[in-house]
Design a protein around this motif. Sequence first.
Motif, PDB file in Angstrom:
ATOM      1  N   GLY A  79       0.780  -1.233   0.000  1.00 22.41           N
ATOM      2  CA  GLY A  79       0.000   0.000   0.000  1.00 22.41           C
ATOM      3  C   GLY A  79       0.808   1.278   0.000  1.00 22.41           C
ATOM      4  O   GLY A  79       0.250   2.374   0.142  1.00 22.41           O
ATOM      5  N   TYR A  80       2.113   1.185  -0.148  1.00 24.48           N
ATOM      6  CA  TYR A  80       2.960   2.369  -0.182  1.00 24.48           C
ATOM      7  C   TYR A  80       2.906   3.036  -1.552  1.00 24.48           C
ATOM      8  O   TYR A  80       2.681   2.375  -2.555  1.00 24.48           O
ATOM      9  CB  TYR A  80       4.429   1.997   0.095  1.00 24.48           C
ATOM     10  CG  TYR A  80       4.728   1.683   1.535  1.00 24.48           C
ATOM     11  CD1 TYR A  80       5.435   2.587   2.323  1.00 24.48           C
ATOM     12  CD2 TYR A  80       4.338   0.485   2.105  1.00 24.48           C
ATOM     13  CE1 TYR A  80       5.733   2.300   3.646  1.00 24.48           C
ATOM     14  CE2 TYR A  80       4.625   0.191   3.424  1.00 24.48           C
ATOM     15  CZ  TYR A  80       5.322   1.099   4.194  1.00 24.48           C
ATOM     16  OH  TYR A  80       5.598   0.813   5.496  1.00 24.48           O
ATOM     17  N   HIS A  81       3.141   4.339  -1.565  1.00 25.71           N
ATOM     18  CA  HIS A  81       3.326   5.090  -2.801  1.00 25.71           C
ATOM     19  C   HIS A  81       4.777   5.542  -2.844  1.00 25.71           C
ATOM     20  O   HIS A  81       5.383   5.824  -1.811  1.00 25.71           O
ATOM     21  CB  HIS A  81       2.405   6.298  -2.865  1.00 25.71           C
ATOM     22  CG  HIS A  81       0.965   5.948  -2.996  1.00 25.71           C
ATOM     23  ND1 HIS A  81      -0.032   6.891  -2.962  1.00 25.71           N
ATOM     24  CD2 HIS A  81       0.332   4.758  -3.171  1.00 25.71           C
ATOM     25  CE1 HIS A  81      -1.198   6.310  -3.110  1.00 25.71           C
ATOM     26  NE2 HIS A  81      -1.003   5.012  -3.230  1.00 25.71           N
ATOM     27  N   TYR A  82       5.323   5.631  -4.054  1.00 27.63           N
ATOM     28  CA  TYR A  82       6.722   6.004  -4.242  1.00 27.63           C
ATOM     29  C   TYR A  82       6.854   7.500  -4.507  1.00 27.63           C
ATOM     30  O   TYR A  82       6.093   8.070  -5.292  1.00 27.63           O
ATOM     31  CB  TYR A  82       7.310   5.219  -5.427  1.00 27.63           C
ATOM     32  CG  TYR A  82       8.730   5.594  -5.759  1.00 27.63           C
ATOM     33  CD1 TYR A  82       9.768   5.270  -4.898  1.00 27.63           C
ATOM     34  CD2 TYR A  82       9.028   6.288  -6.915  1.00 27.63           C
ATOM     35  CE1 TYR A  82      11.078   5.621  -5.197  1.00 27.63           C
ATOM     36  CE2 TYR A  82      10.330   6.644  -7.225  1.00 27.63           C
ATOM     37  CZ  TYR A  82      11.348   6.313  -6.361  1.00 27.63           C
ATOM     38  OH  TYR A  82      12.638   6.666  -6.646  1.00 27.63           O
ATOM     39  N   LEU A  83       7.810   8.133  -3.845  1.00 26.14           N
ATOM     40  CA  LEU A  83       8.108   9.544  -4.067  1.00 26.14           C
ATOM     41  C   LEU A  83       9.321   9.647  -4.966  1.00 26.14           C
ATOM     42  O   LEU A  83      10.379   9.100  -4.655  1.00 26.14           O
ATOM     43  CB  LEU A  83       8.401  10.254  -2.736  1.00 26.14           C
ATOM     44  CG  LEU A  83       7.300  10.178  -1.683  1.00 26.14           C
ATOM     45  CD1 LEU A  83       7.738  10.900  -0.414  1.00 26.14           C
ATOM     46  CD2 LEU A  83       5.995  10.748  -2.223  1.00 26.14           C
ATOM     47  N   GLY A  84       9.177  10.344  -6.070  1.00 24.34           N
ATOM     48  CA  GLY A  84      10.282  10.493  -7.006  1.00 24.34           C
ATOM     49  C   GLY A  84      10.352  11.887  -7.580  1.00 24.34           C
ATOM     50  O   GLY A  84       9.409  12.679  -7.474  1.00 24.34           O
ATOM     51  N   TYR A  85      11.490  12.194  -8.173  1.00 27.74           N
ATOM     52  CA  TYR A  85      11.703  13.460  -8.855  1.00 27.74           C
ATOM     53  C   TYR A  85      11.426  14.656  -7.932  1.00 27.74           C
ATOM     54  O   TYR A  85      10.864  15.662  -8.342  1.00 27.74           O
ATOM     55  CB  TYR A  85      10.870  13.541 -10.134  1.00 27.74           C
ATOM     56  CG  TYR A  85      11.205  12.440 -11.105  1.00 27.74           C
ATOM     57  CD1 TYR A  85      12.213  12.614 -12.043  1.00 27.74           C
ATOM     58  CD2 TYR A  85      10.553  11.205 -11.058  1.00 27.74           C
ATOM     59  CE1 TYR A  85      12.548  11.596 -12.926  1.00 27.74           C
ATOM     60  CE2 TYR A  85      10.887  10.189 -11.928  1.00 27.74           C
ATOM     61  CZ  TYR A  85      11.881  10.382 -12.859  1.00 27.74           C
ATOM     62  OH  TYR A  85      12.216   9.371 -13.721  1.00 27.74           O
TER      63      TYR A  85
END
Length: 129
Positions: A79-85
């Motif tokens: 259920g995690y979301h990835y943080l990028g950029y």
Amino acid sequence: MKSTILFNEIKESAMDFFALLPLDWQESIIPYWNQYNDSSRIYALLEEGKIIGGGIVFTKASPDMIANVNIADKYYQLGYHYLGYIWISEEQRGKGLGQYWLEQLFQENPEQNYWLSIEDLNLEAFYQK
């Protein structure tokens, strides 16, 4: 100063955000954005209507995570979301805006868990805070 900075989701002008990123980042996201725009959100910091920073929240493996897709899939299944950029304009760095962006994101989505990877080890202390 932070009171004059707005935290907003960018829906229509993704290219305005991408144009501010370093060229190698642009090359790694722009050609693939059509595959991600429906499952990702760009959140920006705006000062007087001008984007001064921001980042992307991904709900599926982003272009920069393709080499680690198995690890990414495990986090997504939990259920995690990835943080990028995540990016802050050079003239705005050192003012706590990266932390402010993260705080605003967490406030907007208090029940959501996130993960990220650190490519520049000089930034490790920032993310640990």
